[in-house]
Design a protein around this motif. Structure first.
Motif, PDB file in Angstrom:
ATOM      1  N   ILE A  28     -26.949 -12.752 -17.791  1.00  0.00           N
ATOM      2  CA  ILE A  28     -25.714 -12.243 -17.188  1.00  0.00           C
ATOM      3  C   ILE A  28     -24.542 -12.482 -18.135  1.00  0.00           C
ATOM      4  CG2 ILE A  28     -24.068 -12.500 -15.284  1.00  0.00           C
ATOM      5  CD1 ILE A  28     -26.365 -13.535 -13.541  1.00  0.00           C
ATOM      6  N   ASP A  29     -23.718 -11.448 -18.327  1.00  0.00           N
ATOM      7  CA  ASP A  29     -22.426 -11.631 -18.997  1.00  0.00           C
ATOM      8  C   ASP A  29     -21.336 -11.414 -17.950  1.00  0.00           C
ATOM      9  OD1 ASP A  29     -23.491 -12.032 -21.587  1.00  0.00           O
ATOM     10  OD2 ASP A  29     -23.834  -9.870 -21.751  1.00  0.00           O
ATOM     11  N   TYR A  30     -20.524 -12.447 -17.728  1.00  0.00           N
ATOM     12  CA  TYR A  30     -19.409 -12.319 -16.794  1.00  0.00           C
ATOM     13  C   TYR A  30     -18.180 -11.828 -17.545  1.00  0.00           C
ATOM     14  CZ  TYR A  30     -22.241 -15.136 -13.650  1.00  0.00           C
ATOM     15  OH  TYR A  30     -23.246 -15.609 -12.855  1.00  0.00           O
ATOM     16  N   LEU A  78     -14.566 -19.467  -5.148  1.00  0.00           N
ATOM     17  CA  LEU A  78     -14.944 -18.043  -5.076  1.00  0.00           C
ATOM     18  C   LEU A  78     -15.426 -17.543  -6.432  1.00  0.00           C
ATOM     19  CD1 LEU A  78     -12.061 -16.929  -2.758  1.00  0.00           C
ATOM     20  CD2 LEU A  78     -14.457 -16.376  -2.358  1.00  0.00           C
ATOM     21  N   GLY A  79     -14.512 -17.545  -7.400  1.00  0.00           N
ATOM     22  CA  GLY A  79     -14.859 -17.145  -8.761  1.00  0.00           C
ATOM     23  C   GLY A  79     -13.952 -17.905  -9.698  1.00  0.00           C
ATOM     24  N   GLN A  80     -14.518 -18.920 -10.342  1.00  0.00           N
ATOM     25  CA  GLN A  80     -13.694 -19.793 -11.169  1.00  0.00           C
ATOM     26  C   GLN A  80     -14.476 -20.213 -12.402  1.00  0.00           C
ATOM     27  OE1 GLN A  80     -12.546 -23.593  -9.406  1.00  0.00           O
ATOM     28  NE2 GLN A  80     -10.497 -23.356 -10.243  1.00  0.00           N
ATOM     29  N   LEU A  81     -13.790 -20.164 -13.531  1.00  0.00           N
ATOM     30  CA  LEU A  81     -14.405 -20.665 -14.764  1.00  0.00           C
ATOM     31  C   LEU A  81     -14.132 -22.155 -14.841  1.00  0.00           C
ATOM     32  CD1 LEU A  81     -15.920 -20.003 -17.359  1.00  0.00           C
ATOM     33  CD2 LEU A  81     -13.731 -19.457 -18.426  1.00  0.00           C
ATOM     34  N   ASN A  82     -15.201 -22.931 -14.732  1.00  0.00           N
ATOM     35  CA  ASN A  82     -15.063 -24.388 -14.767  1.00  0.00           C
ATOM     36  C   ASN A  82     -14.659 -24.816 -16.182  1.00  0.00           C
ATOM     37  OD1 ASN A  82     -15.759 -27.154 -15.165  1.00  0.00           O
ATOM     38  ND2 ASN A  82     -16.917 -27.076 -13.252  1.00  0.00           N
ATOM     39  N   PRO A  83     -13.483 -25.457 -16.324  1.00  0.00           N
ATOM     40  CA  PRO A  83     -12.992 -25.772 -17.665  1.00  0.00           C
ATOM     41  C   PRO A  83     -13.856 -26.807 -18.383  1.00  0.00           C
ATOM     42  CG  PRO A  83     -11.538 -26.699 -15.983  1.00  0.00           C
ATOM     43  CD  PRO A  83     -12.580 -25.900 -15.261  1.00  0.00           C
ATOM     44  N   LYS A  88     -18.713 -22.813 -17.223  1.00  0.00           N
ATOM     45  CA  LYS A  88     -19.567 -21.911 -16.431  1.00  0.00           C
ATOM     46  C   LYS A  88     -18.755 -21.364 -15.260  1.00  0.00           C
ATOM     47  CE  LYS A  88     -23.943 -22.680 -15.916  1.00  0.00           C
ATOM     48  NZ  LYS A  88     -25.233 -23.231 -15.540  1.00  0.00           N
ATOM     49  N   TYR A  89     -19.115 -20.158 -14.871  1.00  0.00           N
ATOM     50  CA  TYR A  89     -18.474 -19.572 -13.701  1.00  0.00           C
ATOM     51  C   TYR A  89     -19.131 -20.133 -12.447  1.00  0.00           C
ATOM     52  CZ  TYR A  89     -15.952 -16.166 -16.496  1.00  0.00           C
ATOM     53  OH  TYR A  89     -15.095 -15.577 -17.384  1.00  0.00           O
ATOM     54  N   GLU A  90     -18.309 -20.365 -11.423  1.00  0.00           N
ATOM     55  CA  GLU A  90     -18.885 -20.899 -10.186  1.00  0.00           C
ATOM     56  C   GLU A  90     -18.110 -20.411  -8.973  1.00  0.00           C
ATOM     57  OE1 GLU A  90     -18.714 -24.986 -11.437  1.00  0.00           O
ATOM     58  OE2 GLU A  90     -16.708 -25.258 -10.599  1.00  0.00           O
ATOM     59  N   GLY A  91     -18.761 -20.460  -7.808  1.00  0.00           N
ATOM     60  CA  GLY A  91     -18.126 -20.066  -6.560  1.00  0.00           C
ATOM     61  C   GLY A  91     -18.992 -19.103  -5.768  1.00  0.00           C
ATOM     62  N   ARG A 100     -30.266 -25.504 -25.057  1.00  0.00           N
ATOM     63  CA  ARG A 100     -30.593 -26.408 -23.955  1.00  0.00           C
ATOM     64  C   ARG A 100     -29.856 -25.998 -22.677  1.00  0.00           C
ATOM     65  NH1 ARG A 100     -29.364 -32.252 -24.767  1.00  0.00           N
ATOM     66  NH2 ARG A 100     -29.757 -32.250 -22.535  1.00  0.00           N
ATOM     67  N   VAL A 101     -28.600 -25.595 -22.873  1.00  0.00           N
ATOM     68  CA  VAL A 101     -27.801 -25.183 -21.724  1.00  0.00           C
ATOM     69  C   VAL A 101     -28.461 -23.998 -21.043  1.00  0.00           C
ATOM     70  CG1 VAL A 101     -25.598 -24.200 -21.043  1.00  0.00           C
ATOM     71  CG2 VAL A 101     -25.666 -26.059 -22.708  1.00  0.00           C
TER      72      VAL A 101
END
Ligand code: GLU
Length: 296
Positions: A101-103, A69-74, A78-81, A2-3
């Motif tokens: 995408i693999d970060y 900028l580039g942060q993994l939301n705990p 998900k990565y965001e910025g 779902r995600v």
């Protein structure tokens, strides 16, 4: 699952929004892939793109501890910025939606090596373009112009710029241009330089008074200040130019040209500003004019 579906929906939704915002109707942005990867996109002569195609996924090096900028939301994991949105935009234009995408979080010190080893296809993470790095990797862009600045505790009036750092404990990150500048210009004594792998570690030391100042790009520092507005402030007098580029393999001119095209189009059609306003703009500064792409 779902995600994943949601993620694809969000990507397509935001791209569609961009298209409508600009032209009031569908545009080439609307044709970004939603499900299948690599929908007919070609980057002739790019060894990296051939690898991406064979893998069916794109691996992007990023930062994980830099707010806005580039942060993994705990919470969402998900990565965001801003950098993440630039990364997503480039991937989408290569034919790879968010679900492909693999970060890979890579600290400042290890970027050139990660690119050279092929551990990442490209890197988007406050990565200053400079001649020394250009000997090892290539850069598309620049897509943003930052400048070195200082982050101090809110009640500190003794640090007002780079010339007031003598005798102060100065924290920055191994392998970064700002720590190199502190050394080259002898802004403080060598035994007063404290270095870590990531800026969050420096910020923690600043909050616990083990160091007096954190130095790096203003874009990064503003994000930390915005997270602790009662305790921290940015001095606000940038003393260098840090043009951010997308790092990629040295020999891959075809991919560099393709990413330059993507960035240039985004700057012209309003996508860049939309991305900025939704991310970095939230740390307090209005969108600047993006820098000229340097097709060296
Ligand atoms: N932009 C500077 C650099 O590339 C500092 C930020 C960072 O460490 O990523 O070294």
């Amino acid at each position: 699952m779902r995600v994943r579906t949601l993620a694809v929906g969000l990507l397509v939704g935001s791209l569609a929004l961009t298209a409508c915002g600009k032209q009031g109707g569908p545009s080439q942005l609307g044709s970004a892939p939603s499900q299948a990867p690599a929908t007919g996109v070609t980057v002739d002569g790019s060894p990296t793109f051939d690898k991406i195609k064979a893998r069916g996924r794109v691996v992007i090096g990023v930062k994980q501890d830099q707010p806005y900028l580039g942060q993994l939301n705990p919470t969402t994991h998900k990565y965001e910025g801003f950098d993440i949105e630039i990364a997503k935009l480039v991937a989408a234009k290569l034919g790879y939606g968010e679900d492909k995408i693999d970060y890979k979080p890579i600290p400042s010190q290890s970027r050139e090596q990660a690119i050279q080893n092929g551990d990442v296809d490209f890197y988007v993470g406050t990565y200053t373009i400079n001649d020394k790095r250009k000997q090892q990797v290539s850069f598309a862009g620049p897509y943003y112009m930052a400048g070195q600045d200082l982050l101090v505790r809110k009640d500190d009036t003794s640090i007002t710029g780079p010339t007031s750092l003598k005798g102060k404990k100065v924290c920055s990150v191994t392998g970064s241009t700002p720590i190199q500048r502190v050394r080259d210009q002898q802004l403080t004594e060598p035994n007063n330089i404290v270095e870590f792998q990531g800026y969050q570690q420096c910020v923690d030391q600043l909050l616990s008074k083990q160091v007096d100042v954190v130095t790096t790009d203003d874009a990064i520092l503003k994000g930390y200040a915005a997270q602790s507005p009662d305790q921290l402030k940015v001095v606000g007098k940038p003393f260098s130019q840090e043009p951010y580029g997308v790092g990629l393999a040295h020999d891959d001119k075809a991919l560099r040209t393709k990413i330059d095209d993507v960035l240039q189009q985004a700057e012209q059609d309003g996508t860049w500003k939309q991305i900025y306003d939704a991310t970095l703009g939230k740390s307090g500064s209005p969108a600047p004019t993006p820098p000229q792409i340097d097709r060296y």
